[in-house]
Design an enzyme around this catalytic site. Structure first.
Site, short mmCIF file in Angstrom:
data_model
loop_
_atom_site.label_atom_id
_atom_site.label_comp_id
_atom_site.label_asym_id
_atom_site.label_seq_id
_atom_site.Cartn_x
_atom_site.Cartn_y
_atom_site.Cartn_z
N GLY A 28 0.87 -1.14 -0.01
CA GLY A 28 -0.08 0.01 -0.19
C GLY A 28 1.08 1.28 -0.01
O GLY A 28 2.07 1.14 0.09
N TYR A 29 0.16 2.32 -0.23
CA TYR A 29 1.09 3.79 -0.29
C TYR A 29 0.59 4.71 0.71
O TYR A 29 -0.58 4.98 1.14
CB TYR A 29 0.63 4.42 -1.60
CG TYR A 29 1.54 3.45 -2.59
CD1 TYR A 29 2.73 3.76 -3.07
CD2 TYR A 29 0.87 2.26 -3.36
CE1 TYR A 29 3.27 2.86 -4.07
CE2 TYR A 29 1.60 1.63 -4.36
CZ TYR A 29 2.79 1.90 -4.61
OH TYR A 29 3.21 1.08 -5.50
N LEU A 30 1.55 5.17 1.50
CA LEU A 30 1.43 6.07 2.52
C LEU A 30 1.18 7.38 1.93
O LEU A 30 0.80 8.37 2.13
CB LEU A 30 2.66 6.10 3.56
CG LEU A 30 2.52 5.00 4.38
CD1 LEU A 30 3.81 4.93 5.17
CD2 LEU A 30 1.52 5.07 5.36
#
Length: 155
Positions: A28-30
């Site tokens: 996932g992407y912060l």
């Protein structure tokens, strides 16, 4: 570290006859800003935090920093990520003197298969196996950060 890679669609699954290793990857992407992405990844039993810069004009090179982190921390950080998780199985296939990483996506990106090859220079030549399809290196739609928000199934 500067990452130099070329990305391709895969037109057949014959690479499965020759892979040397595979791992499930959930990421996932912060931050998925085009100027910098901050990714959390679980690959097999390991966790990683990765920061990537913007691609150069050719689209082949960009800064990448990666650090292994405890898997428990990666699991916690995944809970903080932007909407949209990438789930895929990565197969490593040796072709000539290079290793292709072939990603078979599942979930919202089911049906997409991409291959990447890392190079030492933008001009480096490399062998292209028969299962390799169209090059999509410069097409931002095939970045995982884009796919997390705009899944392949919706195209």
């Amino acid at each position: 570290m500067i990452e130099i890679e070329r990305k391709f669609l895969v037109k057949s699954k014959t690479f499965l006859d020759d892979y040397t290793r595979c791992n499930r990857i959930v990421q996932g992407y912060l931050s998925s800003s085009p100027e910098r992405t901050v990714r959390v990844r679980i690959k097999g039993e390991n966790g990683y935090l990765t920061i990537k810069g913007k691609s150069n004009e050719s689209g082949l090179s960009r800064y990448e920093w990666e650090k292994e982190i405890p898997i428990t921390e990666a699991e916690q950080l995944l809970q903080l990520c932007e909407k949209g998780v990438i789930d895929k199985t990565r197969y490593e296939v040796i072709v000539g003197t290079h290793v292709y990483e072939v990603d078979v996506f599942t979930g919202e990106n089911d049906g997409l298969i991409l291959a990447e090859v890392e190079l030492n220079s933008e001009e480096e030549s490399f062998e292209k196996p028969e299962w390799l399809g169209e090059e999509v290196t410069k097409d931002n739609r095939y970045y995982n950060s884009y796919l997390s928000k705009n899944p392949f199934k919706t195209w």
